[in-house]
Design a protein around this motif. Structure first.
Motif, PDB file in Angstrom:
ATOM      1  N   CYS A  37       0.829  -1.203   0.000  1.00  0.00           N
ATOM      2  CA  CYS A  37       0.000   0.000   0.000  1.00  0.00           C
ATOM      3  C   CYS A  37       0.868   1.260   0.000  1.00  0.00           C
ATOM      4  CB  CYS A  37      -0.931  -0.011   1.215  1.00  0.00           C
ATOM      5  SG  CYS A  37      -2.017   1.426   1.290  1.00  0.00           S
ATOM      6  N   LEU A  38       1.880   1.287   0.842  1.00  0.00           N
ATOM      7  CA  LEU A  38       2.749   2.463   0.909  1.00  0.00           C
ATOM      8  C   LEU A  38       3.455   2.709  -0.426  1.00  0.00           C
ATOM      9  CD1 LEU A  38       4.260   2.072   4.480  1.00  0.00           C
ATOM     10  CD2 LEU A  38       2.659   3.835   3.717  1.00  0.00           C
ATOM     11  N   GLN A  39       3.941   1.650  -1.040  1.00  0.00           N
ATOM     12  CA  GLN A  39       4.611   1.799  -2.337  1.00  0.00           C
ATOM     13  C   GLN A  39       3.637   2.324  -3.390  1.00  0.00           C
ATOM     14  OE1 GLN A  39       6.268  -2.079  -3.026  1.00  0.00           O
ATOM     15  NE2 GLN A  39       8.054  -1.689  -1.727  1.00  0.00           N
ATOM     16  N   ALA A  40       2.421   1.806  -3.368  1.00  0.00           N
ATOM     17  CA  ALA A  40       1.418   2.215  -4.362  1.00  0.00           C
ATOM     18  C   ALA A  40       0.950   3.658  -4.159  1.00  0.00           C
ATOM     19  CB  ALA A  40       0.222   1.276  -4.302  1.00  0.00           C
ATOM     20  N   ASN A  41       1.094   4.159  -2.927  1.00  0.00           N
ATOM     21  CA  ASN A  41       0.604   5.498  -2.593  1.00  0.00           C
ATOM     22  C   ASN A  41       1.719   6.477  -2.253  1.00  0.00           C
ATOM     23  OD1 ASN A  41      -2.462   5.292  -2.615  1.00  0.00           O
ATOM     24  ND2 ASN A  41      -1.877   3.491  -1.433  1.00  0.00           N
ATOM     25  N   LYS A  42       2.898   6.245  -2.816  1.00  0.00           N
ATOM     26  CA  LYS A  42       4.050   7.143  -2.645  1.00  0.00           C
ATOM     27  C   LYS A  42       4.359   7.417  -1.176  1.00  0.00           C
ATOM     28  CE  LYS A  42       3.332   9.090  -7.148  1.00  0.00           C
ATOM     29  NZ  LYS A  42       3.051  10.210  -7.992  1.00  0.00           N
ATOM     30  N   TYR A  43       4.207   6.383  -0.351  1.00  0.00           N
ATOM     31  CA  TYR A  43       4.548   6.419   1.077  1.00  0.00           C
ATOM     32  C   TYR A  43       3.776   7.465   1.870  1.00  0.00           C
ATOM     33  CZ  TYR A  43       7.920   2.967  -0.180  1.00  0.00           C
ATOM     34  OH  TYR A  43       8.488   1.812  -0.639  1.00  0.00           O
ATOM     35  N   ILE A  44       2.546   7.702   1.471  1.00  0.00           N
ATOM     36  CA  ILE A  44       1.660   8.588   2.226  1.00  0.00           C
ATOM     37  C   ILE A  44       0.855   7.702   3.185  1.00  0.00           C
ATOM     38  CG2 ILE A  44      -0.235  10.256   2.098  1.00  0.00           C
ATOM     39  CD1 ILE A  44       0.773  10.886  -0.784  1.00  0.00           C
ATOM     40  N   GLU A  45       1.241   7.717   4.464  1.00  0.00           N
ATOM     41  CA  GLU A  45       0.632   6.817   5.449  1.00  0.00           C
ATOM     42  C   GLU A  45      -0.876   6.969   5.556  1.00  0.00           C
ATOM     43  OE1 GLU A  45       2.455   6.434   9.294  1.00  0.00           O
ATOM     44  OE2 GLU A  45       4.435   6.788   8.433  1.00  0.00           O
ATOM     45  N   SER A  46      -1.378   8.177   5.424  1.00  0.00           N
ATOM     46  CA  SER A  46      -2.821   8.390   5.565  1.00  0.00           C
ATOM     47  C   SER A  46      -3.625   7.629   4.511  1.00  0.00           C
ATOM     48  CB  SER A  46      -3.154   9.882   5.500  1.00  0.00           C
ATOM     49  OG  SER A  46      -2.780  10.413   4.245  1.00  0.00           O
ATOM     50  N   MET A  47      -3.001   7.282   3.406  1.00  0.00           N
ATOM     51  CA  MET A  47      -3.671   6.524   2.354  1.00  0.00           C
ATOM     52  C   MET A  47      -3.771   5.038   2.702  1.00  0.00           C
ATOM     53  SD  MET A  47      -4.402   8.790   0.037  1.00  0.00           S
ATOM     54  CE  MET A  47      -4.695   7.865  -1.441  1.00  0.00           C
ATOM     55  N   CYS A  48      -3.064   4.620   3.744  1.00  0.00           N
ATOM     56  CA  CYS A  48      -2.991   3.198   4.103  1.00  0.00           C
ATOM     57  C   CYS A  48      -3.499   2.930   5.519  1.00  0.00           C
ATOM     58  CB  CYS A  48      -1.551   2.716   3.967  1.00  0.00           C
ATOM     59  SG  CYS A  48      -0.899   2.891   2.287  1.00  0.00           S
ATOM     60  N   GLU A  49      -4.308   3.814   6.036  1.00  0.00           N
ATOM     61  CA  GLU A  49      -4.769   3.671   7.420  1.00  0.00           C
ATOM     62  C   GLU A  49      -5.485   2.350   7.668  1.00  0.00           C
ATOM     63  OE1 GLU A  49      -7.048   7.119   8.394  1.00  0.00           O
ATOM     64  OE2 GLU A  49      -5.302   8.419   8.427  1.00  0.00           O
ATOM     65  N   ASP A  50      -6.252   1.879   6.699  1.00  0.00           N
ATOM     66  CA  ASP A  50      -6.995   0.632   6.894  1.00  0.00           C
ATOM     67  C   ASP A  50      -6.067  -0.577   7.035  1.00  0.00           C
ATOM     68  OD1 ASP A  50      -6.313   1.035   4.207  1.00  0.00           O
ATOM     69  OD2 ASP A  50      -7.988  -0.168   3.469  1.00  0.00           O
ATOM     70  N   VAL A  51      -5.019  -0.657   6.220  1.00  0.00           N
ATOM     71  CA  VAL A  51      -4.112  -1.799   6.334  1.00  0.00           C
ATOM     72  C   VAL A  51      -3.239  -1.693   7.578  1.00  0.00           C
ATOM     73  CG1 VAL A  51      -4.093  -2.482   3.906  1.00  0.00           C
ATOM     74  CG2 VAL A  51      -2.480  -0.783   4.690  1.00  0.00           C
ATOM     75  N   ILE A  52      -2.902  -0.481   7.976  1.00  0.00           N
ATOM     76  CA  ILE A  52      -2.147  -0.283   9.212  1.00  0.00           C
ATOM     77  C   ILE A  52      -3.003  -0.695  10.406  1.00  0.00           C
ATOM     78  CG2 ILE A  52      -1.103   1.456  10.720  1.00  0.00           C
ATOM     79  CD1 ILE A  52      -0.219   2.915   8.094  1.00  0.00           C
ATOM     80  N   ARG A  53      -4.291  -0.362  10.368  1.00  0.00           N
ATOM     81  CA  ARG A  53      -5.217  -0.754  11.434  1.00  0.00           C
ATOM     82  C   ARG A  53      -5.310  -2.280  11.539  1.00  0.00           C
ATOM     83  NH1 ARG A  53      -9.552   1.563   9.481  1.00  0.00           N
ATOM     84  NH2 ARG A  53      -8.729   3.589  10.014  1.00  0.00           N
ATOM     85  N   GLU A  54      -5.335  -2.962  10.401  1.00  0.00           N
ATOM     86  CA  GLU A  54      -5.379  -4.423  10.407  1.00  0.00           C
ATOM     87  C   GLU A  54      -4.103  -5.006  11.006  1.00  0.00           C
ATOM     88  OE1 GLU A  54      -7.903  -6.532   9.772  1.00  0.00           O
ATOM     89  OE2 GLU A  54      -9.059  -4.681   9.644  1.00  0.00           O
TER      90      GLU A  54
END
Length: 64
Positions: A17-34
């Motif tokens: 997710c981070l690679q796909a979203n240029k390492y913008i953590e807010s774009m990956c909150e759902d996977v981080i939550r998991e």
């Protein structure tokens, strides 16, 4: 044969997710939550959780 880390799938999902979203953590909150959920459920059983064990999601941290 070593057992597979129980949270490896979530850790890989975060990296993807981070690679796909240029390492913008807010774009990956759902996977981080998991990942956090997995680490809570697998306390002491997952090496992947070493960086997550003491951290909390931003919305749960105190504002002091």
């Amino acid at each position: 044969m070593p057992q597979k880390d129980p949270c490896q799938q979530q850790a890989c999902a975060i990296q993807k997710c981070l690679q796909a979203n240029k390492y913008i953590e807010s774009m990956c909150e759902d996977v981080i939550r998991e990942m956090r959920r997995c680490c809570q459920a697998q306390t002491g059983n997952s090496i992947c959780c070493s960086g997550f064990k003491d951290s909390q999601p931003a919305d749960e941290k105190s504002n002091t």
